[in-house]
Write a protein that holds these residues in place. Structure first.
Motif, mmCIF file in Angstrom:
data_model
loop_
_atom_site.group_PDB
_atom_site.id
_atom_site.type_symbol
_atom_site.label_atom_id
_atom_site.label_comp_id
_atom_site.label_asym_id
_atom_site.label_seq_id
_atom_site.Cartn_x
_atom_site.Cartn_y
_atom_site.Cartn_z
ATOM 1 N N MET A 1 1.308 -1.535 0.211
ATOM 2 C CA MET A 1 -0.065 0.177 -0.208
ATOM 3 C C MET A 1 1.137 1.222 0.103
ATOM 4 O O MET A 1 2.238 1.510 0.797
ATOM 5 N N GLN A 2 0.369 2.375 -0.750
ATOM 6 C CA GLN A 2 0.941 3.975 -0.535
ATOM 7 C C GLN A 2 0.951 4.419 0.210
ATOM 8 O O GLN A 2 0.149 4.082 1.027
ATOM 9 N N TRP A 6 -2.056 4.485 2.294
ATOM 10 C CA TRP A 6 -2.708 4.455 3.667
ATOM 11 C C TRP A 6 -2.848 5.301 4.741
ATOM 12 O O TRP A 6 -4.173 5.091 5.529
ATOM 13 N N ILE A 7 -2.447 6.856 4.395
ATOM 14 C CA ILE A 7 -3.328 8.308 5.300
ATOM 15 C C ILE A 7 -5.198 8.561 4.673
ATOM 16 O O ILE A 7 -5.649 8.806 5.521
ATOM 17 N N ILE A 10 -6.598 5.615 7.043
ATOM 18 C CA ILE A 10 -6.831 5.997 8.499
ATOM 19 C C ILE A 10 -7.488 7.006 8.414
ATOM 20 O O ILE A 10 -8.493 6.843 9.780
ATOM 21 N N ALA A 11 -7.713 7.904 7.225
ATOM 22 C CA ALA A 11 -8.601 9.168 7.508
ATOM 23 C C ALA A 11 -10.173 8.530 8.101
ATOM 24 O O ALA A 11 -11.025 9.193 8.524
ATOM 25 N N GLN A 12 -10.554 7.438 6.874
ATOM 26 C CA GLN A 12 -11.753 6.837 7.329
ATOM 27 C C GLN A 12 -12.363 6.526 8.052
ATOM 28 O O GLN A 12 -13.894 6.156 8.677
ATOM 29 N N PHE A 13 -11.262 6.201 9.829
ATOM 30 C CA PHE A 13 -11.723 5.507 10.771
ATOM 31 C C PHE A 13 -12.416 6.975 11.459
ATOM 32 O O PHE A 13 -12.838 6.009 12.431
ATOM 33 N N ALA A 14 -11.794 7.800 11.367
ATOM 34 C CA ALA A 14 -12.234 8.767 12.013
ATOM 35 C C ALA A 14 -14.322 8.784 11.513
ATOM 36 O O ALA A 14 -15.125 9.185 12.441
#
Length: 115
Positions: A1-2, A6-7, A10-14
């Motif tokens: 994963m680039q 990845w960023i 991770i931002a989707q978890f919020a």
């Protein structure tokens, strides 16, 4: 994963609700056997759930304890979970229950099931 992917990931978890975040964390921790066992037990008990003290079916959900949904009886005020009043009520190691059941169905010895 680039790194950029990845960023974004991770931002989707919020945007996840509390239950979805807990499920994701359990998946990452590897607690899926425990979750599968709890889901199976609660799914079986849900249609016939009643207060073990007064047998009322007038209940509401009242948090979680040890991975199980707790319920509060409206008439008598007692709290309980799906396992209360069953032979499984105070057993530990829920993640191993399905494996133990498979050993019992296979007629394995207790010593062999413990491995």
């Amino acid at each position: 994963m680039q790194p950029a992917e990845w960023i974004r990931f991770i931002a989707q978890f919020a945007r996840l609700n509390r239950r979805q975040r807990q499920a994701g964390m359990a998946l990452l921790r590897g607690n899926t056997p425990h979750d599968a066992t709890v889901a199976l037990l609660e799914g079986v008990a849900q249609p016939r759930l009643a207060c073990p003290a007064c047998r009322s079916s007038h209940l509401h959900r009242h948090g979680h304890a040890h991975g199980l949904q707790r319920y509060r009886c409206m008439p008598c005020g007692r709290t309980f979970n799906a396992l209360t009043g069953t032979p499984l009520a105070r057993l530990r190691h829920k993640s191993l229950w399905l494996d133990y059941a498979d050993c019992l169905l296979a007629s394995d010895s207790v010593r062999k099931a413990a491995l």
